[in-house]
Write an enzyme that holds these catalytic residues in place. Structure first.
Site: not given
Ligand code: SF4
Length: 346
Positions: A94, A107, A114, A118, A121, A165, A222, A339
């Site tokens: 995407e 983006c 990936c 995380c 995510c 990714g 983060h 995000c």
């Protein structure tokens, strides 16, 4: 049926020129075809109208153009566009167009799935299938540039590698794609308008510094406390904050470029004063900017956006310590384009 034909965009311009010489044509023909492949982003040899029919047939017999297809385009009420992009092997990634009054940002994705894991995510739930090729990254940018011109009457102005990714886990192909995006023989965009966002792979950050890259670097931080960061980004156990900081020090010493940190504040995870103080401490070694990004919950509700009072606390603490801070509203939430939400649900 699987094809044994070679992807023509894997060839350099020189290799393409040589191909034509070896086939009894002029090297210049290679320049013309190269221009069609990159600057004009041709989807097929048929499109190459200044190339003779015989030559196009000869190309067809030897090569394929593995152009991406935008399978599905979703438009958000705020103008954000999300593309589900089909690759030549039917895998999907995407990419997102994010419009603001002054810029249009693409983006883009760098991997199918990936390599990292995380916890917050959506992409992390898809296992890494493969890296994207340079042309597949380039095509995402071209598709969004076209949509920007069509729906927002202006060309694309910025690119962030913040889609699916970890770009530094596909470093060579990301660099090759950026070379094409910034080359006058490609899209001719300024590298200053490109941000590569990483979760922080120390060895690769140092390599980027050594390679003297001209694009900008952002780090999804983060948390500046190892225990907390490892709980939400488990690879931090392998690359702890001290090694990330050492790599960023190296980056700054070489490039003198300010470092941007992407930072989400979650309820009960990193919303306390000690978290903000640790962030200030971490940022101190180089000029820094912190982007606090609004969180978009993925389905399980484990992570929740912090109270606005916690965001205000972060802003106050950072500003008092002379660290530039912005709070970014997330866009495209109604189409899962924000995000951390990219997970091929469309
Ligand atoms: S946040 Fe980025 S690096 Fe982490 S799992 Fe998601 S796509 Fe990968």
């Amino acid at each position: 049926m699987a094809t044994s034909k070679k992807d023509i965009r894997a060839l350099t311009k020189e290799q393409l020129r040589n191909f034509f010489v070896e086939h009894g044509d002029k090297a210049f023909r290679g320049n013309q075809v190269y221009e069609w492949l990159w600057q004009k982003s041709a989807h097929s040899f048929e499109d190459m109208t200044n190339i003779s029919k015989e030559t196009r047939e000869m190309l067809e017999n030897n090569f394929v153009i593995n152009h991406i297809q935008v399978d599905q385009m979703q438009r958000s009420s705020d103008g954000t566009i999300k593309n589900a992009v089909r690759l030549h092997d039917d895998l999907i990634v995407e990419s997102v167009l994010i419009p603001t009054p002054t810029r249009t940002t693409a983006c883009v994705s760098s991997q199918v799935g990936c390599s990292l894991d995380c916890k917050f995510c959506a992409t992390a739930r898809l296992k890494r299938m493969r890296n994207l090729n340079p042309d597949e990254i380039y095509d995402q940018v071209v598709a969004i540039d076209n949509e920007s011109r069509l729906y927002h009457n202006r060309p694309l102005s910025n690119i962030v590698f913040m889609g699916m990714g970890e770009p530094l886990m596909n470093y060579n192909n990301v660099i090759k794609a950026i070379d094409k995006i910034t080359s006058p023989e490609g899209l001719g965009m300024s590298p200053k308008r490109i941000v590569v966002s990483t979760s922080g792979v120390p060895k690769m950050i140092k390599k980027m510094a050594d390679d003297d890259v001209k694009f900008k670097l952002a780090v999804s931080l983060h948390s500046a406390i190892d225990e907390v960061r490892t709980s939400i980004m488990p690879f931090n156990a392998t690359f702890p904050l001290a090694s990330l900081r050492e790599a960023l020090q190296y980056w700054y010493a070489k490039t003198k470029n300010r470092i941007t940190y992407e930072y989400v504040v979650w309820k009960g995870i990193n919303d306390k004063r000690k978290d903000a103080d640790a962030l200030v401490e971490f940022c101190k070694f180089a000029p820094s900017k912190v982007n606090i990004i609004e969180y978009n919950p993925i389905d399980d509700g484990e992570f929740q956006q912090a109270q606005s009072s916690a965001i205000d606390m972060y802003v106050n603490v950072l500003e008092k310590n002379h660290i530039t801070v912005t709070v970014r509203r997330s866009r495209g939430k109604d189409i899962d384009a924000a995000c951390g939400q990219l997970a091929n649900k469309s």
